[in-house]
Design an enzyme around this catalytic site. Structure first.
Site, PDB file in Angstrom:
ATOM      1  N   ASN A  13       0.861  -1.185   0.000  1.00 18.35           N
ATOM      2  CA  ASN A  13       0.000   0.000   0.000  1.00 18.35           C
ATOM      3  C   ASN A  13       0.896   1.234   0.000  1.00 18.35           C
ATOM      4  O   ASN A  13       1.497   1.576   1.015  1.00 18.35           O
ATOM      5  CB  ASN A  13      -0.874  -0.027   1.264  1.00 18.35           C
ATOM      6  CG  ASN A  13      -1.676   1.256   1.451  1.00 18.35           C
ATOM      7  OD1 ASN A  13      -1.770   2.070   0.533  1.00 18.35           O
ATOM      8  ND2 ASN A  13      -2.250   1.426   2.636  1.00 18.35           N
ATOM      9  N   LYS A  15       0.045   4.280  -0.312  1.00 17.79           N
ATOM     10  CA  LYS A  15      -0.608   5.474   0.268  1.00 17.79           C
ATOM     11  C   LYS A  15      -0.391   6.686  -0.642  1.00 17.79           C
ATOM     12  O   LYS A  15      -0.314   6.523  -1.856  1.00 17.79           O
ATOM     13  CB  LYS A  15      -0.088   5.719   1.687  1.00 17.79           C
ATOM     14  CG  LYS A  15      -0.128   4.449   2.529  1.00 17.79           C
ATOM     15  CD  LYS A  15       0.108   4.705   3.973  1.00 17.79           C
ATOM     16  CE  LYS A  15       0.162   3.373   4.709  1.00 17.79           C
ATOM     17  NZ  LYS A  15       0.200   3.516   6.147  1.00 17.79           N
ATOM     18  N   HIS A 100      -9.216   0.826   5.144  1.00 16.43           N
ATOM     19  CA  HIS A 100      -7.921   1.012   5.810  1.00 16.43           C
ATOM     20  C   HIS A 100      -8.128   1.933   7.011  1.00 16.43           C
ATOM     21  O   HIS A 100      -8.960   2.843   6.959  1.00 16.43           O
ATOM     22  CB  HIS A 100      -6.923   1.628   4.821  1.00 16.43           C
ATOM     23  CG  HIS A 100      -5.521   1.645   5.360  1.00 16.43           C
ATOM     24  ND1 HIS A 100      -5.092   2.617   6.220  1.00 16.43           N
ATOM     25  CD2 HIS A 100      -4.492   0.800   5.186  1.00 16.43           C
ATOM     26  CE1 HIS A 100      -3.826   2.367   6.550  1.00 16.43           C
ATOM     27  NE2 HIS A 100      -3.440   1.272   5.936  1.00 16.43           N
ATOM     28  N   GLU A 102      -6.566   4.386   8.035  1.00 17.86           N
ATOM     29  CA  GLU A 102      -6.418   5.823   7.738  1.00 17.86           C
ATOM     30  C   GLU A 102      -7.695   6.370   7.103  1.00 17.86           C
ATOM     31  O   GLU A 102      -8.055   7.527   7.325  1.00 17.86           O
ATOM     32  CB  GLU A 102      -5.195   6.042   6.840  1.00 17.86           C
ATOM     33  CG  GLU A 102      -3.906   5.864   7.635  1.00 17.86           C
ATOM     34  CD  GLU A 102      -2.712   5.382   6.831  1.00 17.86           C
ATOM     35  OE1 GLU A 102      -2.734   5.467   5.592  1.00 17.86           O
ATOM     36  OE2 GLU A 102      -1.753   4.896   7.471  1.00 17.86           O
ATOM     37  N   GLU A 170      -5.014  -5.390  10.613  1.00 18.63           N
ATOM     38  CA  GLU A 170      -4.031  -4.327  10.800  1.00 18.63           C
ATOM     39  C   GLU A 170      -4.293  -3.606  12.116  1.00 18.63           C
ATOM     40  O   GLU A 170      -5.124  -2.681  12.158  1.00 18.63           O
ATOM     41  CB  GLU A 170      -4.130  -3.323   9.648  1.00 18.63           C
ATOM     42  CG  GLU A 170      -3.831  -3.915   8.300  1.00 18.63           C
ATOM     43  CD  GLU A 170      -3.212  -2.883   7.368  1.00 18.63           C
ATOM     44  OE1 GLU A 170      -2.098  -3.137   6.894  1.00 18.63           O
ATOM     45  OE2 GLU A 170      -3.805  -1.821   7.172  1.00 18.63           O
ATOM     46  N   GLY A 176       2.822   1.904  10.765  1.00 18.51           N
ATOM     47  CA  GLY A 176       3.791   2.987  10.635  1.00 18.51           C
ATOM     48  C   GLY A 176       4.518   3.340  11.919  1.00 18.51           C
ATOM     49  O   GLY A 176       5.193   4.372  11.987  1.00 18.51           O
ATOM     50  N   SER A 216       3.737  -2.477  10.272  1.00 15.57           N
ATOM     51  CA  SER A 216       5.189  -2.504  10.508  1.00 15.57           C
ATOM     52  C   SER A 216       5.861  -3.816  10.111  1.00 15.57           C
ATOM     53  O   SER A 216       6.806  -4.264  10.765  1.00 15.57           O
ATOM     54  CB  SER A 216       5.494  -2.154  11.967  1.00 15.57           C
ATOM     55  OG  SER A 216       5.083  -0.821  12.249  1.00 15.57           O
TER      56      SER A 216
HETATM   57  C1  PEP Z   1      -0.551  -0.017   6.196  1.00 11.80           C
HETATM   58  O1  PEP Z   1      -0.718   1.190   6.193  1.00 11.80           O
HETATM   59  O2  PEP Z   1      -1.391  -0.771   5.670  1.00 11.80           O
HETATM   60  C2  PEP Z   1       0.641  -0.533   6.838  1.00 11.80           C
HETATM   61  C3  PEP Z   1       0.655  -1.784   7.170  1.00 11.80           C
HETATM   62  O3  PEP Z   1       1.648   0.369   7.067  1.00 11.80           O
HETATM   63  P1  PEP Z   1       3.120   0.047   7.635  1.00 11.80           P
HETATM   64  O4  PEP Z   1       3.588  -1.237   6.985  1.00 11.80           O
HETATM   65  O5  PEP Z   1       3.938   1.216   7.254  1.00 11.80           O
HETATM   66  O6  PEP Z   1       2.982  -0.133   9.110  1.00 11.80           O
END
Ligand code: PEP
Length: 255
Positions: A13, A15, A100, A102, A170, A176, A216
């Site tokens: 992703n 973003k 997601h 976000e 998630e 992040g 992460s």
């Molecule tokens: C995400 O935003 O779906 C995600 C998993 O981000 P990150 O891997 O940066 O934690």
């Protein structure tokens, strides 16, 4: 005899990151997706909408699939700035990330909105990657399992199959931040999701729906996280922006 596990999926992703020059990253991912990896896992790159078409064209013949990061529930109309699932499909996407955290947090998407968008994705022939996960406060309050259950129940409409649905767990606090749940915590939530999928897609098909872990994931922790029971791949944010890191995560599935 135990049913075969679903084929793993490693999805990136991007973003709101990426310009035309990022085609070089896609090229590097495609070049690194060699025979041993191809035999074991699918790769999906979800760039920003401005790059979808160019990425999809460039990915032809490479076996790297391209996806969107969100869509509107309607097919077309007066919704300035929005993009429909049909437009994603027309640009060459085969999947779309929905719900997601976000989107839920910054754009106030509810489970009901995610369910409408999931139907839209299916209408356009896209695989819906539906994200669920608890916040830090919900985890601390011991509500992780009930939050994930509620999101699953309300965000996934009738009509789901292993071919049109991927679930991504998630934990919001892991996105992040560099923090990850323990393997045991991931196993607990993924087992719960697998169990609930029996109701959602039926007992026979539940084992075939891919459940991704996201939050992460990086090359150094991918093997451990991907080795957890009921983890069928990863949804990767930050680390998907560098071909080397993305491929380093996918390497968890190499022979
Ligand atoms: C995400 O935003 O779906 C995600 C998993 O981000 P990150 O891997 O940066 O934690």
């Amino acid at each position: 005899m135990a049913a075969a596990k679903p084929r793993p999926l490693v999805a990136g992703n991007w973003k709101m990151n990426g310009l035309r020059r990022s085609l070089a990253t896609l090229d590097a991912v495609a070049a690194g997706y060699d025979a041993s990896l191809k035999a074991r896992a699918d790769l999906l790159v979800c760039p920003p909408a401005t790059l979808l078409s160019a990425f999809a064209q460039r990915a032809v013949g490479t076996r790297v699939a391209i996806g969107g990061q969100d869509c509107h529930a309607r097919e077309a109309g007066a919704y300035t700035g929005e993009i429909s699932a049909e437009m994603l499909a027309d640009a060459g996407a085969s999947a779309v990330i929905l719900g997601h955290s976000e989107r839920r947090q910054y754009f106030l998407e509810t489970d009901a909105i995610v369910a409408e968008k999931t139907l839209a994705a299916w209408r356009a022939g896209l695989v819906a990657i539906v994200c669920v996960g608890e916040t830090q406060a919900e985890r601390e309050a011991g509500k992780t399992l009930s939050v994930v259950r509620r999101q699953l129940r309300r965000s996934i409409p009738a009509g789901a199959t292993p071919a049109n649905l991927v679930v991504a767990y998630e934990p919001v606090w892991a996105i992040g931040t560099g923090l990850t749940p323990t393997a045991r915590d991931v196993a607990e939530v993924h087992a719960l999701i697998r169990g609930d999928l029996r109701r959602i897609v039926g007992a026979a098909a539940a084992g075939q729906v891919r459940i991704l872990y996201g939050g992460s994931v990086k090359p150094s922790n991918a093997a451990e996280l991907m080795g957890v029971d009921n983890v069928d791949g990863a949804l990767v944010g930050g680390a998907s922006l560098k071909a080397e890191d993305f491929l380093g995560i996918a390497a968890a599935y190499r022979d």
